[in-house]
Scaffold this motif. Sequence first.
Motif, PDB file in Angstrom:
ATOM      1  N   ARG A  40       2.297   6.277  -7.343  1.00  0.00           N
ATOM      2  CA  ARG A  40       1.527   7.247  -7.541  1.00  0.00           C
ATOM      3  C   ARG A  40       1.585   9.041  -7.896  1.00  0.00           C
ATOM      4  NH1 ARG A  40      -2.658   4.253  -5.105  1.00  0.00           N
ATOM      5  NH2 ARG A  40      -2.895   5.087  -3.822  1.00  0.00           N
TER       6      ARG A  40
ATOM      7  N   GLY B 122       0.623  -1.365   0.024  1.00  0.00           N
ATOM      8  CA  GLY B 122       0.117   0.416   0.362  1.00  0.00           C
ATOM      9  C   GLY B 122       1.060   1.185  -0.272  1.00  0.00           C
TER      10      GLY B 122
ATOM     11  N   GLU C 199      -2.177  16.576  -2.350  1.00  0.00           N
ATOM     12  CA  GLU C 199      -3.953  15.608  -2.934  1.00  0.00           C
ATOM     13  C   GLU C 199      -4.005  14.409  -2.920  1.00  0.00           C
ATOM     14  OE1 GLU C 199      -0.613  15.695  -6.382  1.00  0.00           O
ATOM     15  OE2 GLU C 199      -1.263  16.812  -5.112  1.00  0.00           O
ATOM     16  N   ILE C 200      -2.997  13.990  -2.710  1.00  0.00           N
ATOM     17  CA  ILE C 200      -3.002  12.264  -1.813  1.00  0.00           C
ATOM     18  C   ILE C 200      -3.302  12.187  -1.163  1.00  0.00           C
ATOM     19  CG2 ILE C 200      -1.363  11.526  -3.951  1.00  0.00           C
ATOM     20  CD1 ILE C 200       0.334  11.536  -1.457  1.00  0.00           C
TER      21      ILE C 200
ATOM     22  N   GLU D  25      -6.123  11.537   0.287  1.00  0.00           N
ATOM     23  CA  GLU D  25      -7.555  10.641   0.094  1.00  0.00           C
ATOM     24  C   GLU D  25      -6.895   9.110   0.974  1.00  0.00           C
ATOM     25  OE1 GLU D  25     -10.111  11.143   1.830  1.00  0.00           O
ATOM     26  OE2 GLU D  25      -9.568  13.261   2.728  1.00  0.00           O
ATOM     27  N   ASP D  26      -5.606   9.764  -0.506  1.00  0.00           N
ATOM     28  CA  ASP D  26      -5.575   7.901  -0.397  1.00  0.00           C
ATOM     29  C   ASP D  26      -4.511   7.560   0.319  1.00  0.00           C
ATOM     30  OD1 ASP D  26      -6.142   7.654  -3.549  1.00  0.00           O
ATOM     31  OD2 ASP D  26      -3.729   8.941  -4.500  1.00  0.00           O
ATOM     32  N   LEU D  27      -3.896   8.330   0.856  1.00  0.00           N
ATOM     33  CA  LEU D  27      -3.209   7.980   1.944  1.00  0.00           C
ATOM     34  C   LEU D  27      -4.284   7.291   3.262  1.00  0.00           C
ATOM     35  CD1 LEU D  27      -0.483   6.926   3.850  1.00  0.00           C
ATOM     36  CD2 LEU D  27      -0.851   9.385   4.819  1.00  0.00           C
ATOM     37  N   ARG D  28      -5.608   8.084   3.572  1.00  0.00           N
ATOM     38  CA  ARG D  28      -5.832   7.688   4.176  1.00  0.00           C
ATOM     39  C   ARG D  28      -6.715   6.587   4.045  1.00  0.00           C
ATOM     40  NH1 ARG D  28      -7.403  13.315   3.653  1.00  0.00           N
ATOM     41  NH2 ARG D  28      -7.050  14.600   5.959  1.00  0.00           N
ATOM     42  N   ARG D  29      -7.279   5.886   3.114  1.00  0.00           N
ATOM     43  CA  ARG D  29      -7.606   5.073   2.129  1.00  0.00           C
ATOM     44  C   ARG D  29      -7.096   4.411   2.704  1.00  0.00           C
ATOM     45  NH1 ARG D  29      -7.070   2.459  -1.754  1.00  0.00           N
ATOM     46  NH2 ARG D  29      -6.132   4.061  -2.658  1.00  0.00           N
ATOM     47  N   ILE D  30      -5.565   4.085   2.302  1.00  0.00           N
ATOM     48  CA  ILE D  30      -5.022   2.651   2.848  1.00  0.00           C
ATOM     49  C   ILE D  30      -4.818   2.759   4.171  1.00  0.00           C
ATOM     50  CG2 ILE D  30      -2.889   2.354   2.288  1.00  0.00           C
ATOM     51  CD1 ILE D  30      -1.793   3.527  -0.419  1.00  0.00           C
TER      52      ILE D  30
ATOM     53  N   SER E 258       2.416   1.885  -3.549  1.00  0.00           N
ATOM     54  CA  SER E 258       1.904   2.372  -4.824  1.00  0.00           C
ATOM     55  C   SER E 258       0.905   3.268  -4.149  1.00  0.00           C
ATOM     56  CB  SER E 258       0.574   1.212  -4.163  1.00  0.00           C
ATOM     57  OG  SER E 258      -0.737   1.540  -3.245  1.00  0.00           O
ATOM     58  N   LEU E 259       1.228   4.091  -2.736  1.00  0.00           N
ATOM     59  CA  LEU E 259       1.299   5.943  -2.583  1.00  0.00           C
ATOM     60  C   LEU E 259       2.494   6.465  -3.412  1.00  0.00           C
ATOM     61  CD1 LEU E 259      -1.148   7.360  -1.379  1.00  0.00           C
ATOM     62  CD2 LEU E 259       0.705   7.604   0.583  1.00  0.00           C
TER      63      LEU E 259
END
Length: 137
Positions: free
Chosen positions: A38, A31, A90-91, A93-98, A34-35
């Motif tokens: 991106r 995870g 901007e990432i 939210e992606d980090l929170r989701r992960i 992958s962050l």
Amino acid sequence: MDAQLIELARAAGASVVTLMATDAWERTRDGIVSLWQRANPSRADGVQGELDATRDDLLTARETGDELTEQELRDAWTGRVRRLLSERPEIAEDLRRILLELDPEADGAPHSVQMRAEASGSGRVYQAGRDQHITER
């Protein structure tokens, strides 16, 4: 830098290091890598190596009871994540989701599922706290 992003970086650093010593290690590594892929693809391979090295250091620290090293590892990952969020907010939210996928209680709020069901006659009850796949023939 926004205070919420700083707090997210702190939570991420602590969660990543804590999860390194659990069964979620491979998912955690994948995870986070992958962050980085991106956000900063040229650093992704290096981050994977740093995660692996950190895990080795963490396991050694836990075997010897070295809490100071464990805290230093958390601080180091907090710094890495903070710098990444500073460059690419901007990432977030992606980090929170992960983090929520890896550790549902990472946001600090306890999560629980309570289910109750009754069946009568030929009735069936299927319950799941998450994914459920039922194949009947």
